[in-house]
Motif scaffolding. Structure first.
Motif, PDB file in Angstrom:
ATOM      1  N   ILE A   1      -3.275  32.475  39.426  1.00  0.00           N
ATOM      2  CA  ILE A   1      -3.345  30.919  39.583  1.00  0.00           C
ATOM      3  C   ILE A   1      -4.855  30.675  40.181  1.00  0.00           C
ATOM      4  N   GLY A   2      -5.757  29.826  39.408  1.00  0.00           N
ATOM      5  CA  GLY A   2      -7.008  29.624  40.003  1.00  0.00           C
ATOM      6  C   GLY A   2      -7.262  28.548  41.142  1.00  0.00           C
ATOM      7  N   ALA A   3      -8.122  28.689  41.740  1.00  0.00           N
ATOM      8  CA  ALA A   3      -8.490  28.073  42.865  1.00  0.00           C
ATOM      9  C   ALA A   3      -8.197  26.555  42.977  1.00  0.00           C
ATOM     10  N   ASN A   4      -7.781  26.080  44.138  1.00  0.00           N
ATOM     11  CA  ASN A   4      -7.416  24.731  44.447  1.00  0.00           C
ATOM     12  C   ASN A   4      -6.402  24.183  43.440  1.00  0.00           C
ATOM     13  N   THR A   5      -5.589  25.003  43.066  1.00  0.00           N
ATOM     14  CA  THR A   5      -4.371  24.533  42.055  1.00  0.00           C
ATOM     15  C   THR A   5      -3.233  24.018  43.110  1.00  0.00           C
ATOM     16  N   THR A   6      -2.538  22.910  42.574  1.00  0.00           N
ATOM     17  CA  THR A   6      -1.365  22.340  43.292  1.00  0.00           C
ATOM     18  C   THR A   6       0.019  22.559  42.598  1.00  0.00           C
ATOM     19  N   ILE A   7       0.728  23.339  43.039  1.00  0.00           N
ATOM     20  CA  ILE A   7       2.042  23.419  42.411  1.00  0.00           C
ATOM     21  C   ILE A   7       3.133  22.437  42.978  1.00  0.00           C
ATOM     22  N   LEU A   8       3.740  21.717  42.326  1.00  0.00           N
ATOM     23  CA  LEU A   8       4.865  20.913  42.978  1.00  0.00           C
ATOM     24  C   LEU A   8       6.186  21.702  43.059  1.00  0.00           C
ATOM     25  N   PRO A   9       6.881  20.970  44.023  1.00  0.00           N
ATOM     26  CA  PRO A   9       8.482  21.703  44.118  1.00  0.00           C
ATOM     27  C   PRO A   9       9.326  22.000  42.920  1.00  0.00           C
ATOM     28  N   ASP A  10      10.127  23.072  42.885  1.00  0.00           N
ATOM     29  CA  ASP A  10      10.838  23.477  41.905  1.00  0.00           C
ATOM     30  C   ASP A  10      10.236  23.677  40.578  1.00  0.00           C
ATOM     31  N   ILE A  11       9.077  24.367  40.562  1.00  0.00           N
ATOM     32  CA  ILE A  11       8.606  24.628  39.842  1.00  0.00           C
ATOM     33  C   ILE A  11       8.460  26.362  39.420  1.00  0.00           C
ATOM     34  N   ASN A  12       8.441  26.597  38.259  1.00  0.00           N
ATOM     35  CA  ASN A  12       8.592  28.068  37.801  1.00  0.00           C
ATOM     36  C   ASN A  12       7.520  28.471  36.724  1.00  0.00           C
ATOM     37  N   ILE A  13       6.546  29.434  37.271  1.00  0.00           N
ATOM     38  CA  ILE A  13       5.604  29.875  36.420  1.00  0.00           C
ATOM     39  C   ILE A  13       5.883  31.317  35.797  1.00  0.00           C
ATOM     40  N   GLY A  14       5.869  31.185  34.659  1.00  0.00           N
ATOM     41  CA  GLY A  14       6.326  32.550  33.842  1.00  0.00           C
ATOM     42  C   GLY A  14       5.497  33.634  34.138  1.00  0.00           C
ATOM     43  N   LYS A  15       6.021  34.772  33.484  1.00  0.00           N
ATOM     44  CA  LYS A  15       5.265  35.887  33.593  1.00  0.00           C
ATOM     45  C   LYS A  15       3.942  36.021  32.722  1.00  0.00           C
ATOM     46  N   ASN A  16       2.859  36.622  33.149  1.00  0.00           N
ATOM     47  CA  ASN A  16       1.572  36.721  32.689  1.00  0.00           C
ATOM     48  C   ASN A  16       1.005  35.430  32.326  1.00  0.00           C
ATOM     49  N   CYS A  17       1.010  34.608  33.159  1.00  0.00           N
ATOM     50  CA  CYS A  17       0.641  33.258  32.826  1.00  0.00           C
ATOM     51  C   CYS A  17      -0.805  33.090  33.345  1.00  0.00           C
ATOM     52  N   LEU A  18      -1.777  32.387  32.968  1.00  0.00           N
ATOM     53  CA  LEU A  18      -2.941  32.011  33.571  1.00  0.00           C
ATOM     54  C   LEU A  18      -2.981  30.624  33.858  1.00  0.00           C
ATOM     55  N   ILE A  19      -3.404  30.018  34.975  1.00  0.00           N
ATOM     56  CA  ILE A  19      -3.257  28.741  35.404  1.00  0.00           C
ATOM     57  C   ILE A  19      -4.835  28.479  35.623  1.00  0.00           C
ATOM     58  N   GLY A  20      -5.564  27.601  35.121  1.00  0.00           N
ATOM     59  CA  GLY A  20      -6.862  27.124  35.463  1.00  0.00           C
ATOM     60  C   GLY A  20      -6.965  26.487  36.680  1.00  0.00           C
ATOM     61  N   ALA A  21      -8.075  26.781  37.375  1.00  0.00           N
ATOM     62  CA  ALA A  21      -8.539  26.328  38.640  1.00  0.00           C
ATOM     63  C   ALA A  21      -8.420  24.899  38.689  1.00  0.00           C
ATOM     64  N   GLY A  22      -8.036  24.091  39.648  1.00  0.00           N
ATOM     65  CA  GLY A  22      -7.855  22.553  39.973  1.00  0.00           C
ATOM     66  C   GLY A  22      -6.674  22.095  39.448  1.00  0.00           C
TER      67      GLY A  22
END
Length: 158
Positions: free
Chosen positions: A116-137
């Motif tokens: 998970i990249g810098a400055n990312t915001t994840i809201l409640p009740d969220i599931n991020i799967g395996k081997n994911c790439l979440i871009g910064a911001g």
């Protein structure tokens, strides 16, 4: 860095470690980090300067939690994850001053091998799967399936 009550763990003297916390071997916790009560931290982890790990958080092994990340009550982070600087797992979709909140059913998880990249915001009740790439911001406002690359505000799966 000084060792406290944990075996082969380096904890900076300014870090706060709550009650009933488990920390695995070869973990390093940097200055001003906060680890809340009843948290479980696996082996071979690095927890950066000023990271906030609330109570009841579960962190697997071989995880990097960077400077200033905010991980709230009940988040589960599986093995081999990277949590970038200033990543924030928010704990209330509708925050209001003076309102008593019931957050007992809020759940988040980050699957094994995800970054998970810098400055990312994840809201409640969220599931991020395996081997994911979440871009910064990014603003993660929906579940992300395994092996996805996703970025943007709001997030889009590439």
């Amino acid at each position: 860095m000084v060792e406290k009550k944990f075996k082969n763990v380096k904890i900076h003297q300014s870090a706060f470690i709550g009650n009933n916390v488990s920390i695995g071997e070869n973990t390093t916790i940097w200055a001003n980090a906060f680890i809340g009560d009843n948290s479980i931290i696996g082996k071979n982890n690095t927890i950066g300067h000023g990271a906030f790990i609330d109570r009841n958080v579960k962190v697997g092994s071989n995880v990097i939690i960077h400077t200033g990340a905010q991980i709230y009550d009940g988040v589960i982070i599986e093995d081999y994850c990277f949590i970038g600087p200033a990543v924030c797992f928010t704990n209330d979709k509708y925050p209001q001053s003076g309102k008593k909140r019931n957050l007992s059913n809020i759940k988040w998880s980050v699957g094994k091998g995800s970054s998970i990249g810098a400055n990312t915001t994840i809201l409640p009740d969220i599931n991020i799967g395996k081997n994911c790439l979440i871009g910064a911001g990014s603003l993660v406002n929906k579940n992300i399936p395994d092996n996805a690359t996703a970025f943007g505000n709001p997030i889009k799966i590439k």
